[in-house]
Write an enzyme that holds these catalytic residues in place. Structure first.
Site, PDB file in Angstrom:
ATOM      1  CG  ASP A  72      -1.970   0.965   1.290  1.00  0.00           C
ATOM      2  OD1 ASP A  72      -1.826   2.035   0.669  1.00  0.00           O
ATOM      3  OD2 ASP A  72      -2.996   0.686   1.941  1.00  0.00           O
ATOM      4  CD  GLU A  97      -9.768   2.722  -4.289  1.00  0.00           C
ATOM      5  OE1 GLU A  97     -10.617   2.506  -5.171  1.00  0.00           O
ATOM      6  OE2 GLU A  97      -9.215   1.824  -3.636  1.00  0.00           O
ATOM      7  CB  THR A 142      -7.841  12.869 -13.810  1.00  0.00           C
ATOM      8  OG1 THR A 142      -9.058  13.090 -14.508  1.00  0.00           O
ATOM      9  CG2 THR A 142      -8.055  13.386 -12.392  1.00  0.00           C
ATOM     10  CG  ASP A 143      -9.872  15.389 -18.290  1.00  0.00           C
ATOM     11  OD1 ASP A 143     -10.231  14.547 -17.434  1.00  0.00           O
ATOM     12  OD2 ASP A 143     -10.345  15.420 -19.448  1.00  0.00           O
ATOM     13  CD  GLU A 144     -12.945  12.474 -14.161  1.00  0.00           C
ATOM     14  OE1 GLU A 144     -13.657  12.475 -13.156  1.00  0.00           O
ATOM     15  OE2 GLU A 144     -12.801  11.483 -14.901  1.00  0.00           O
ATOM     16  CE1 TYR A 167      -9.784   9.465  -9.690  1.00  0.00           C
ATOM     17  CE2 TYR A 167     -10.996  10.735 -11.330  1.00  0.00           C
ATOM     18  CZ  TYR A 167      -9.878  10.009 -10.972  1.00  0.00           C
ATOM     19  OH  TYR A 167      -8.851   9.821 -11.863  1.00  0.00           O
ATOM     20  CB  SER A 168     -12.373  15.453  -9.751  1.00  0.00           C
ATOM     21  OG  SER A 168     -13.595  15.929  -9.271  1.00  0.00           O
ATOM     22  CE  LYS A 171      -5.331  11.311  -9.750  1.00  0.00           C
ATOM     23  NZ  LYS A 171      -4.267  10.257  -9.586  1.00  0.00           N
ATOM     24  CE  LYS A 206     -12.918   4.027 -13.691  1.00  0.00           C
ATOM     25  NZ  LYS A 206     -11.573   3.558 -13.570  1.00  0.00           N
ATOM     26  N   PRO A 222     -26.599   0.842 -19.169  1.00  0.00           N
ATOM     27  CG  PRO A 222     -25.549   0.664 -17.082  1.00  0.00           C
ATOM     28  CD  PRO A 222     -25.584   0.058 -18.447  1.00  0.00           C
ATOM     29  CE1 TYR A 356     -22.725   1.901 -12.851  1.00  0.00           C
ATOM     30  CE2 TYR A 356     -22.048  -0.364 -12.514  1.00  0.00           C
ATOM     31  CZ  TYR A 356     -21.735   0.960 -12.653  1.00  0.00           C
ATOM     32  OH  TYR A 356     -20.443   1.373 -12.589  1.00  0.00           O
TER      33      TYR A 356
END
Ligand code: NAD
Ligand code: TYD
Length: 359
Positions: A72, A97, A142-144, A167-168, A171, A206, A222, A356
């Site tokens: 880890d 993650e 990431t671009d997020e 998440y973003s 990051k 994804k 979905p 979902y």
């Protein structure tokens, strides 16, 4: 320490720690580095979460310049042991993650790995590189982190951070820590922020691998909300090539955006997937599987990357457009049904049902 065989008999030019190398993008980066640079020792540190899969690296696992360590990045003792034992001179940090939907149901695990884990890794690098030269901490992001952007604008390296999902946000926080360590401790760093990746070995939570899997097994597809959200897609091998280029030729201290200039509405992309798979499977009606489901909370409307900096400064270009990349990706999933079957049974199936369809 959970290290495997130590290959001390070979004299290697450079020892590189790649974190998250058993994941989707990480496995492509590890393979590229192991095969292209036999003079490097590649140490792959991965916790093997649900997203980590050593099957992704079967073809290189016996190479002399490759070593896998299960562990880890939030374990600081392990990191210090690894830096010392292998004289690590470069880090390519991919462990994270990575799935937005999971970050909505369990944000703390994203903070633990993406923020705490990254800071642990930065601490180890600062500690061991104090009196060393030619070291590099390359952080994959990431671009997020930029949030959502309206047509016709693009994210550039100077776009303000405005993360919208847990998440973003995690990051973005990790990116800020990396820059803070550059400023405070003079750590040599590079950061790249990439758009949505797709390709072989992506976990089928994804959008693209999930739809490939569901079309193949004739299950519902979905689509969140109206499917109007736009993502900028890049084939994973093109991302791995950009990482290779930036690791070797990027300017230390700089940030680079990476993207394929391949912006697609989700619904258009899924219809394209249906038509390619219909052709390959001799079917005609996969579009009937599309189901519009409840939207993701806080769903970002559009991501779109301006990759001029890496293109102009280093000559990087994506090799594949979306149609070409999807052909290759679908072929890989169809040829590797066992890989998918193992992942889509058991626990994953339960998670998938909950996420979902039971809402
Ligand atoms: P992934 O989820 O497929 O793989 C993540 C890997 O990290 C797995 O092998 C997992 O076992 C490992 N890992 C997770 N927590 C860990 C921990 N605490 N310690 C050690 N290993 C751990 O992710 P991915 O899609 O390959 O993304 C890799 C990186 O690229 C991430 O940092 C992600 O934010 C970034 N990124 C991804 C995309 C994308 O579209 N997938 C786009 C831009 C940037
Ligand atoms: P995803 O692959 O989760 O990547 P990200 O959220 O990091 O962009 O999702 C891509 C797009 O597809 C995003 O707009 C959410 C949407 N989506 C669906 O419509 N249905 C799905 O089942 C999934 C997983 C995603």
């Amino acid at each position: 320490m959970a290290a495997g065989n130590i290959k001390n008999t070979i004299v290697l030019e450079r020892n590189i720690l790649i974190t998250g190398g058993a994941g989707f993008i990480g496995s492509h980066v590890v393979r590229k580095f192991v095969l292209k640079y036999p003079q490097y020792r590649i140490v792959n540190l991965d916790k093997l979460t649900y997203a980590g899969n050593l099957e992704n690296l079967k073809d290189v696992e016996k190479r002399d310049n490759y070593l896998f360590v299960k562990g880890d990045i939030a374990d600081s003792k392990l990191l210090h042991d690894l830096f010392q034992e292998y004289s690590i001179k470069g880090v390519i940090h991919l462990a994270a993650e990575s799935h937005v939907d999971r970050s909505i149901s369990d944000p703390l695990s994203f903070i633990q790995t993406n923020v705490v884990g990254t800071v642990n890794l930065l601490n180890a690098a600062v500690h061991y590189w104090q009196s060393q030269t030619d070291c590099l901490f390359y952080h994959i992001s990431t671009d997020e982190v930029y949030g959502s952007i309206a047509v016709p604008d693009l994210f550039t390296e100077t776009t303000s951070y405005d993360p919208k999902s847990p998440y973003s946000a995690s990051k973005a926080s990790s990116d800020h820590f990396v820059r803070a360590y550059k400023n405070t401790y003079k750590l040599p760093i590079i950061i790249s922020n990439c758009s949505n990746n797709y390709g072989p070995c992506q976990f089928p939570e994804k959008l693209i691998p999930l739809c490939i899997h569901n079309i193949h097994s004739e299950k519902p597809l979905p689509i969140y909300g109206k499917g109007e959200n736009i993502r900028d897609w890049l084939y994973v091998e093109d991302h791995a090539s950009a990482i290779d280029l930036l690791f070797h030729e990027g300017t230390v201290g700089e940030t680079y955006n990476i993207g394929g200039d391949n912006q697609w509405k989700n619904i258009t992309l899924v219809r394209l997937l249906c038509s390619i798979m219909d052709r390959k499977l001799g079917r005609s009606n996969s579009e009937n599987l599309i189901e519009f489901v409840k939207d993701r909370p806080g769903h970002d409307a559009r991501y779109a990357i301006d990759a001029c900096k890496i293109q102009n400064e280093l000559g990087w270009r994506p090799r594949l457009d979306l149609e070409e990349g999807l052909e290759k990706t679908i072929d890989w999933y169809l040829e590797n049904e066992d890989w998918l079957e193992r992942l889509t049974s058991g626990q994953y199936q339960q998670y998938y049902q909950e996420q979902y369809f039971n809402r």
